[in-house]
Structure formats: C-alpha cells, structure tokens
Design a protein around this motif. Structure first.
Motif, PDB file in Angstrom:
ATOM      1  N   TYR A 135     119.708  14.896  84.715  1.00  0.00           N
ATOM      2  CA  TYR A 135     118.980  16.210  85.519  1.00  0.00           C
ATOM      3  C   TYR A 135     118.041  17.259  84.706  1.00  0.00           C
ATOM      4  O   TYR A 135     117.541  18.393  84.274  1.00  0.00           O
ATOM      5  N   ASN A 136     119.234  17.198  83.196  1.00  0.00           N
ATOM      6  CA  ASN A 136     119.155  18.200  82.395  1.00  0.00           C
ATOM      7  C   ASN A 136     118.301  17.566  80.904  1.00  0.00           C
ATOM      8  O   ASN A 136     119.057  18.223  79.889  1.00  0.00           O
ATOM      9  N   ASP A 151     119.561  23.199  78.917  1.00  0.00           N
ATOM     10  CA  ASP A 151     120.151  24.560  79.397  1.00  0.00           C
ATOM     11  C   ASP A 151     121.616  24.292  78.652  1.00  0.00           C
ATOM     12  O   ASP A 151     122.792  23.372  79.591  1.00  0.00           O
TER      13      ASP A 151
HETATM   14 MG   LIG Z   1     119.793  22.849  84.766  1.00  0.00          MG
END
Ligand SMILES: [Mg+2]
Ligand SMILES: Nc1ncnc2c1ncn2[C@@H]1O[C@H](COP(=O)(O)OP(=O)(O)O)[C@@H](O)[C@H]1O
Length: 232
Positions: free
Chosen positions: A175-176, A188
């Motif tokens: 997700y990052n 992030d």
């Molecule tokens: Mg993020």
C-alpha cells in the motif's frame, strides 16, 4: 478542482517564496494527508498536505516515538501522558520527519520520490505518474513473474539502504509502494524509526519484511529467513 481556504493559504505561501503554483487535481485523500497533483514552477509535482492535528488520530504512534527521539525529559513525559502539548509535538515532528527522511534517503540513492520543498505541513515531491495517469500502488497491479522478481529485489535493496542508514520504514507494504515505469517507489515515511534508539526496531523490521515477502510471495518464491540475513 475547488480551492478551499487551506489550499488558498498554501498557494499564497508558495508564491511568497517566489514559486509559481497551479493546482491540477486531487490524487488521494487518506487518514493522515491529502495528496494533490500540482504544477510547481510549471513542472508536475505531488503535494502532500497533512491534516491538522485535531483532524488526525495519531493512533499507534507510541511505539514509533519511543526511545530517545524526544530528548527533553519534559517532552518525553508529555508524550508518555499524551496531553495537548504532546499532540502538538508529535504533529510538528511528524511532517518534519517525513521530509527529513525523504531528503536523507534520496541522497543515499534509495528508490523514492525526490523531495522538492517543505512548507509547514506541506511536502512537495516528485510526482509519480504522467499527464494522464497517477502511478498505481503495488497492491493494485498484477505483476508478471519477471516484473515481480525485479521489483522484489529493488524493494529489498531500498530497505537495505534504509537499514544501513539506521532507518526502518515501519509501515511498509504494497500500500506504500507505487509502481511507475516498471519500478517500485517506496513512499510515506513520517512513522519511520531510528533503529539505534528504538528498542522495537527489530520487530518492526520483521513486520515490514513479512509484508513484503508475503506480497511478492503471490507471484514468486520468497524466503523471509534468507532475506533477513541481509539485515545485520
Ligand atoms: Mg500511505
Ligand atoms: N509522489 C507521489 N506521486 C504520485 N502519487 C502519490 C505520491 N505520493 C503519494 N501519492 C498518492 O497519495 C496516496 C497517499 O500518500 P501517502 O504518502 O501514502 O499518505 P497517507 O497514506 O499517509 O495518506 C498514495 O497512496 C498515492 O496514491
């Protein structure tokens, strides 16, 4: 896109610093921040605007901020108690930390977006995408075997750059990571931890590594124990 008061203030501040800015689009609104695509001095740039402390939860930040990160005993005590002063401290540090991490890690050759400018609670960095597309997150792409092999290796190389500098990302997963030009870019960083002062660094590294081996394990063979050896 609509320009609210907050954005208007940012535009004025950017102009005051003799930069030109034009809003293009809202890329993504998350719990912590909203990311916009803008033209900064006529070039496409990602603008990450952190939410104000009162709109944010600061959940699960305790473990990241442990250790000697807060040098003054009064600050450490405030953080332990979680009072208003602590909230302000955490918020200020959070944004500054992300920019600091981006600068350091970029300098060291990590595969991350290039940091461009930092103004208060706003970070400007290289935009991953082009005229028509925003780079997808790794969780949203289906990788061919050779792509997965290449990406897995690059992500691990980047994690080792972090580690050798003394940093663990601490929220690393598909997700990052953004996928652009067939390359993975880690994003992030505000929660990243300093392994020299954080007593949980090893566990946090393991969690990041598990997320990565589990994700890539869907496409190729991955081996947590084997990979772990590179981090010593
Ligand atoms: Mg993020
Ligand atoms: N440099 C960038 N270029 C393009 N899109 C980005 C960039 N940075 C962030 N984004 C987009 O914004 C989303 C949120 O950014 P992120 O830094 O992960 O903040 P958070 O998860 O804390 O809200 C990302 O998932 C990605 O879709």
């Amino acid at each position: 896109m609509t320009i609210n008061n907050e954005i208007q203030k940012i535009i004025e501040e950017v102009n005051r610093l003799n930069h030109k800015i034009e809003m293009v689009s809202n890329v993504k609104s998350g719990k912590e921040a909203t990311v916009y695509k803008v033209l900064l001095d006529d070039k496409p740039v990602a603008m990450k605007v952190y939410k104000k402390p009162e709109e944010r939860s600061f959940k699960n930040t305790g473990q990241y901020l442990m250790g000697k990160y807060y040098k003054k005993p009064s600050e450490r005590k405030a953080v332990a108690k979680g009072n208003k002063f602590a909230k302000k401290l955490k918020y200020q540090n959070w944004v500054r930390r992300e920019y600091f991490m981006l600068e350091k890690l970029y300098e060291l050759g990590a595969k991350i977006p290039k940091p461009i400018l930092h103004i208060e609670d706003v970070i400007f960095m290289e935009f991953l995408g082009n005229q028509d597309f925003v780079a997808p997150r790794l969780c949203d792409v289906s990788l061919a075997k050779n792509e997965a092999e290449n990406a897995y290796k690059k992500v691990l190389d980047t994690m080792i750059v972090f580690w050798n500098f003394g940093i663990v990302h601490a929220d690393l997963s598909e997700y990052n990571i953004l996928w652009w030009n067939n390359e993975p870019y880690i994003i992030d960083f505000p929660q990243a931890i300093d392994k020299r002062t954080n007593p949980n660094a090893d566990e946090i590294l393991d969690r990041d590594l598990r997320n990565i081996t589990n994700f890539f394990g869907k496409f190729i063979k991955t081996d947590f124990d084997e990979i772990k050896k590179a981090f010593s």
